[in-house]
Motif scaffolding. Sequence first.
Motif, mmCIF file in Angstrom:
data_model
loop_
_atom_site.group_PDB
_atom_site.id
_atom_site.type_symbol
_atom_site.label_atom_id
_atom_site.label_comp_id
_atom_site.label_asym_id
_atom_site.label_seq_id
_atom_site.Cartn_x
_atom_site.Cartn_y
_atom_site.Cartn_z
ATOM 1 N N ASN A 117 9.140 5.447 9.796
ATOM 2 C CA ASN A 117 8.998 3.859 8.844
ATOM 3 C C ASN A 117 7.716 3.462 8.892
ATOM 4 O OD1 ASN A 117 11.945 4.293 8.347
ATOM 5 N ND2 ASN A 117 12.142 2.649 10.091
ATOM 6 N N MET A 118 6.753 3.587 9.329
ATOM 7 C CA MET A 118 5.232 2.652 9.981
ATOM 8 C C MET A 118 4.555 4.245 8.487
ATOM 9 S SD MET A 118 3.271 0.645 9.330
ATOM 10 C CE MET A 118 3.353 -0.474 10.991
ATOM 11 N N ASP A 119 4.949 5.294 8.919
ATOM 12 C CA ASP A 119 4.640 6.812 8.005
ATOM 13 C C ASP A 119 4.461 6.563 7.005
ATOM 14 O OD1 ASP A 119 3.501 7.035 10.395
ATOM 15 O OD2 ASP A 119 4.413 8.966 10.725
ATOM 16 N N LEU A 120 6.408 6.110 6.147
ATOM 17 C CA LEU A 120 6.283 6.002 5.261
ATOM 18 C C LEU A 120 6.131 4.989 4.090
ATOM 19 C CD1 LEU A 120 10.181 7.106 5.616
ATOM 20 C CD2 LEU A 120 8.650 8.573 4.328
ATOM 21 N N PHE A 121 5.889 3.817 4.974
ATOM 22 C CA PHE A 121 5.497 2.279 4.534
ATOM 23 C C PHE A 121 3.942 2.772 4.059
ATOM 24 C CE2 PHE A 121 3.540 -1.514 4.484
ATOM 25 C CZ PHE A 121 4.424 -2.475 4.189
ATOM 26 N N LYS A 122 3.262 3.258 5.165
ATOM 27 C CA LYS A 122 1.464 3.489 4.446
ATOM 28 C C LYS A 122 1.548 4.659 3.131
ATOM 29 C CE LYS A 122 -0.311 2.569 9.077
ATOM 30 N NZ LYS A 122 -0.744 2.845 10.354
ATOM 31 N N ILE A 123 2.244 5.316 3.150
ATOM 32 C CA ILE A 123 2.055 6.256 2.032
ATOM 33 C C ILE A 123 2.577 5.974 1.105
ATOM 34 C CG2 ILE A 123 4.428 8.002 2.355
ATOM 35 C CD1 ILE A 123 0.886 9.496 1.546
ATOM 36 N N PHE A 124 3.262 5.492 0.682
ATOM 37 C CA PHE A 124 4.264 4.160 -0.407
ATOM 38 C C PHE A 124 3.188 2.968 -0.811
ATOM 39 C CE2 PHE A 124 8.269 5.027 1.024
ATOM 40 C CZ PHE A 124 9.045 6.152 0.348
ATOM 41 N N GLY A 125 2.589 2.571 0.193
ATOM 42 C CA GLY A 125 1.431 1.496 0.073
ATOM 43 C C GLY A 125 0.044 2.570 -1.159
ATOM 44 N N LYS A 126 0.035 3.606 -0.363
ATOM 45 C CA LYS A 126 -1.583 4.479 -1.419
ATOM 46 C C LYS A 126 -0.201 4.875 -2.859
ATOM 47 C CE LYS A 126 -3.458 6.712 3.524
ATOM 48 N NZ LYS A 126 -3.604 7.487 3.973
ATOM 49 N N PHE A 127 0.601 5.523 -2.443
ATOM 50 C CA PHE A 127 0.808 5.996 -4.130
ATOM 51 C C PHE A 127 1.389 4.445 -5.503
ATOM 52 C CE2 PHE A 127 4.914 8.919 -1.916
ATOM 53 C CZ PHE A 127 3.905 9.781 -1.548
ATOM 54 N N LEU A 128 1.747 3.787 -4.358
ATOM 55 C CA LEU A 128 0.701 2.229 -5.480
ATOM 56 C C LEU A 128 0.432 1.562 -5.204
ATOM 57 C CD1 LEU A 128 4.937 0.639 -3.522
ATOM 58 C CD2 LEU A 128 4.797 1.991 -6.197
ATOM 59 N N LYS A 129 -0.847 1.674 -4.638
ATOM 60 C CA LYS A 129 -1.835 1.172 -4.339
ATOM 61 C C LYS A 129 -2.239 0.040 -4.173
ATOM 62 C CE LYS A 129 -4.900 3.866 -7.798
ATOM 63 N NZ LYS A 129 -3.350 5.055 -7.999
ATOM 64 N N LEU A 130 -0.880 -0.801 -2.616
ATOM 65 C CA LEU A 130 -1.201 -2.337 -2.629
ATOM 66 C C LEU A 130 -2.248 -1.924 -1.479
ATOM 67 C CD1 LEU A 130 1.454 -4.016 -1.960
ATOM 68 C CD2 LEU A 130 2.217 -2.702 -0.455
ATOM 69 N N ASN A 131 -3.171 -2.050 -2.165
ATOM 70 C CA ASN A 131 -4.457 -2.655 -1.040
ATOM 71 C C ASN A 131 -4.056 -4.633 -0.999
ATOM 72 O OD1 ASN A 131 -5.400 -0.551 -1.993
ATOM 73 N ND2 ASN A 131 -5.365 -1.430 -3.838
ATOM 74 N N LYS A 132 -3.578 -4.645 0.307
ATOM 75 C CA LYS A 132 -3.186 -5.974 1.457
ATOM 76 C C LYS A 132 -3.401 -5.259 2.528
ATOM 77 C CE LYS A 132 -0.871 -8.033 -3.180
ATOM 78 N NZ LYS A 132 -1.539 -8.686 -3.351
ATOM 79 N N PRO A 133 -3.766 -6.413 3.107
ATOM 80 C CA PRO A 133 -3.806 -6.218 4.924
ATOM 81 C C PRO A 133 -2.999 -6.125 5.006
ATOM 82 C CG PRO A 133 -5.615 -8.183 4.180
ATOM 83 C CD PRO A 133 -4.432 -7.245 2.891
ATOM 84 N N ILE A 134 -2.345 -5.325 6.143
ATOM 85 C CA ILE A 134 -0.914 -5.075 7.148
ATOM 86 C C ILE A 134 -1.523 -5.649 8.584
ATOM 87 C CG2 ILE A 134 0.850 -3.821 7.423
ATOM 88 C CD1 ILE A 134 -0.280 -2.350 4.870
ATOM 89 N N GLN A 135 -0.354 -6.811 9.160
ATOM 90 C CA GLN A 135 -0.591 -6.971 10.461
ATOM 91 C C GLN A 135 0.724 -6.601 11.091
ATOM 92 O OE1 GLN A 135 -2.446 -10.676 11.485
ATOM 93 N NE2 GLN A 135 -2.875 -10.981 9.374
ATOM 94 N N LEU A 136 0.552 -6.357 12.563
ATOM 95 C CA LEU A 136 2.090 -5.969 12.902
ATOM 96 C C LEU A 136 2.362 -7.861 13.825
ATOM 97 C CD1 LEU A 136 2.299 -3.093 14.968
ATOM 98 C CD2 LEU A 136 3.362 -3.852 12.752
ATOM 99 N N THR A 137 3.086 -7.919 14.067
ATOM 100 C CA THR A 137 3.423 -9.812 15.110
ATOM 101 C C THR A 137 3.736 -8.599 15.973
ATOM 102 O OG1 THR A 137 5.695 -8.769 14.914
ATOM 103 C CG2 THR A 137 5.367 -10.359 13.161
#
Length: 205
Positions: A117-137
């Motif tokens: 799910n993390m790998d997919l989330f990251k690739i979607f972020g690139k596709f969508l140009k979702l340039n946001k800081p990402i943290q884990l709890t």
Amino acid sequence: MLFLTELHYNPGILYFQKAFEAQEILLEAHEHYQKQSFRNRCHILTAQGIRPLSIPVVKGNSKTLVTELEIDYSQRWVDIHWRTLQSAYGNAPFFEYYADYLKAIYDSRPALLFQLNMDLFKIFGKFLKLNKPIQLTQTYVTTYEAPVLDWRGELHPKKEPDNLRLMPYRQVFGKQFASNLSILDLLFNLGPEASTYLQNRAAFC
């Protein structure tokens, strides 16, 4: 605003719309697994209508930490999911534009659901140009106060959100527009325009 959510499998459109609204994204890494949730399933649109795709897991229960949950590859779900995506979106305008990148993630076969799910989330972020800081709890916290928007458990396969009213966009199948689908539907149909769609508040009412 800091957007807090669990990781989903091929997350939905509203999931990413909320991510675009946020200044930062906080992903829950210390929850326990919940069955029949978007953590291991997504909804896509096929010629037969909306269809769920579900990832089988090994001994998944409410005592299993989501970061330790193993994927069951004995059921050959990867081949089934990919063939279904090809059948549903092979004629979509941008399927081939993204297909190789996604297929590479599926073929990598990570052992853990959280990693997939993390790998997919990251690739979607690139596709969508979702340039946001990402943290884990770093630990599990039951309740948060502002400026955290806690969306853990807000989206569920059996419940369409009351605030999910999407502006129709072109889809491959159906005469009636289908909402509450995976981000894959938006990407395969709109391509690079998907990012603009998600950031357009008029698309969500």
